[in-house]
Design a protein around this motif. Sequence first.
Motif, PDB file in Angstrom:
ATOM      1  N   THR A 184      35.021  54.268  38.492  1.00  0.00           N
ATOM      2  CA  THR A 184      34.471  53.657  37.279  1.00  0.00           C
ATOM      3  C   THR A 184      33.009  54.038  37.086  1.00  0.00           C
ATOM      4  O   THR A 184      32.558  54.225  35.951  1.00  0.00           O
ATOM      5  CB  THR A 184      34.601  52.122  37.351  1.00  0.00           C
ATOM      6  OG1 THR A 184      33.908  51.630  38.505  1.00  0.00           O
ATOM      7  CG2 THR A 184      36.040  51.688  37.410  1.00  0.00           C
ATOM      8  N   GLU A 230      36.344  49.077  34.161  1.00  0.00           N
ATOM      9  CA  GLU A 230      37.730  48.694  33.899  1.00  0.00           C
ATOM     10  C   GLU A 230      37.838  47.168  33.823  1.00  0.00           C
ATOM     11  O   GLU A 230      37.421  46.454  34.731  1.00  0.00           O
ATOM     12  CB  GLU A 230      38.642  49.222  35.006  1.00  0.00           C
ATOM     13  CG  GLU A 230      40.114  48.885  34.775  1.00  0.00           C
ATOM     14  CD  GLU A 230      41.013  49.439  35.861  1.00  0.00           C
ATOM     15  OE1 GLU A 230      42.097  48.852  36.065  1.00  0.00           O
ATOM     16  OE2 GLU A 230      40.636  50.448  36.496  1.00  0.00           O
ATOM     17  N   TYR A 259      38.540  49.733  28.826  1.00  0.00           N
ATOM     18  CA  TYR A 259      37.369  50.340  29.492  1.00  0.00           C
ATOM     19  C   TYR A 259      36.177  50.152  28.579  1.00  0.00           C
ATOM     20  O   TYR A 259      36.206  50.526  27.405  1.00  0.00           O
ATOM     21  CB  TYR A 259      37.615  51.817  29.786  1.00  0.00           C
ATOM     22  CG  TYR A 259      38.742  52.022  30.763  1.00  0.00           C
ATOM     23  CD1 TYR A 259      38.504  52.056  32.138  1.00  0.00           C
ATOM     24  CD2 TYR A 259      40.061  52.151  30.326  1.00  0.00           C
ATOM     25  CE1 TYR A 259      39.548  52.217  33.047  1.00  0.00           C
ATOM     26  CE2 TYR A 259      41.116  52.315  31.220  1.00  0.00           C
ATOM     27  CZ  TYR A 259      40.842  52.341  32.574  1.00  0.00           C
ATOM     28  OH  TYR A 259      41.864  52.488  33.462  1.00  0.00           O
TER      29      TYR A 259
END
Length: 467
Positions: A443, A450, A461
């Motif tokens: 991420t 997320e 997202y």
Amino acid sequence: MFVNNECGAKISESPLLETCETRRSEHEENPSKDLSVLQKWALRYFDPLFLFKYNSAMLQSQLFTRTRHDAPKDEVAKNAQLLIRAGFIHKDMAGVYSYLPLGLRVIERIQNIIREELNALGSVELQLAALQDKNLWEKTGRWSDEVVDNWFKTKFKNEAETALAITHEEPLTNLMKDHIRSFRDLPVYAYQFQTKFRNEARAKSGIMRGREFLMKDLYSFTRSEEEHNAFYEKVKQAYLNIFKKAGLGDRTYVTFASGGIFSKYSHEFQTLTDAGEDTIYVNKERGIAINSEVLNDESLKELGIARESLTEEKAVEVGNIFTLGTRFSEALELKFTDEAGASQPVFMGSYGIGLPRVMGTIVEVLSDEKGLVWPASVAPFDVHVILLSTDPSVRSYADDIVATLERSGKTVLYDERTLRPGEKFADADLIGIPRRIIISEKTIQSGQIEVKDRATGEVSYVNESSL
């Protein structure tokens, strides 16, 4: 070593940390100012004023409760099975449960929803004793086990009898004799959150029918039946507001039930669920229901309901409201002097909600095959942040995300444990916090975070600025 400083915080003697007074001042002047990880955690955990202003995240590694794969074999109720497995409650014995940190947070949030609605009606909160005076209950005829069969009775060392409260009409009516004398002293609306004890013959519905449970009981003291009726209708609407805020609004119906000797009807608030012990008859078009005890042609005609418009449903009673009239005020001599100088008995009402019953009903109707699914209004935390890395830089980034969420007013459960991702996700599903944020090397590299919705399973997202 930690020491107390002059502003009441505990800080380290290490030169890496500044005094809490200076740090707090700097933070309030510039909340976005970067702090070292060590300074953040010291400020967050050792400064009580910071704790008061910002709800500190709970580290999941410090949450002593454990999740479990299976519920106790002697627990048959779905609500208790899931709450035990998720670490919200502990079963002490049949019908008796202890509330662990996560469970207590849910109870407190339900409590605050109720408190907000009742305070808006002009009600005031108090706390009454659990031990009961036998003499009061004898005056109202409710001490006898033949009349009330679910007492927990005991004796003091001097052999005087007492009991644990099943409800509080008698003691509060007696108490009000010291405060209500004139029509100018009325109306009074008093409520409490207090543990009740009922010696139930069976306790097979988990926390929805306990032998010891937290109850909100509200009592109204008014000058007349007309004044009482006006308040009664306000409470009815407040209850609907409460159950809507708690996530049960679309399943909960005002249900007509027997009113006893002072009114034709009382009103139950029944939530549809297969786990319910009651059978009610629902008119979904009008949003009302009828209890089987008053389902007759006369009541149907009076309510303007055709029998064929009703559907039979199983339900659990999450609240009730009653007109008491002068039954208790006359027995205990609670009177007031009216405008004409005449002595009159106070007209009363009683309004109850069992908080564990509301909590258990939420579990019964909203949970899924993976575990609990809490509405945002009563969830133990707003956000569950899950760290999927042991890299110090990723941990620092996750710490920053948690701090950002806290500054925005969100409460956070922070899973920084060193477990496999699958274990963390399974725990998160079981615990059921509405919003899940996942932090990992992936991420960070993507520049997006997320976010998963527990109820729908939808994954999105977002940028850090959108949290």
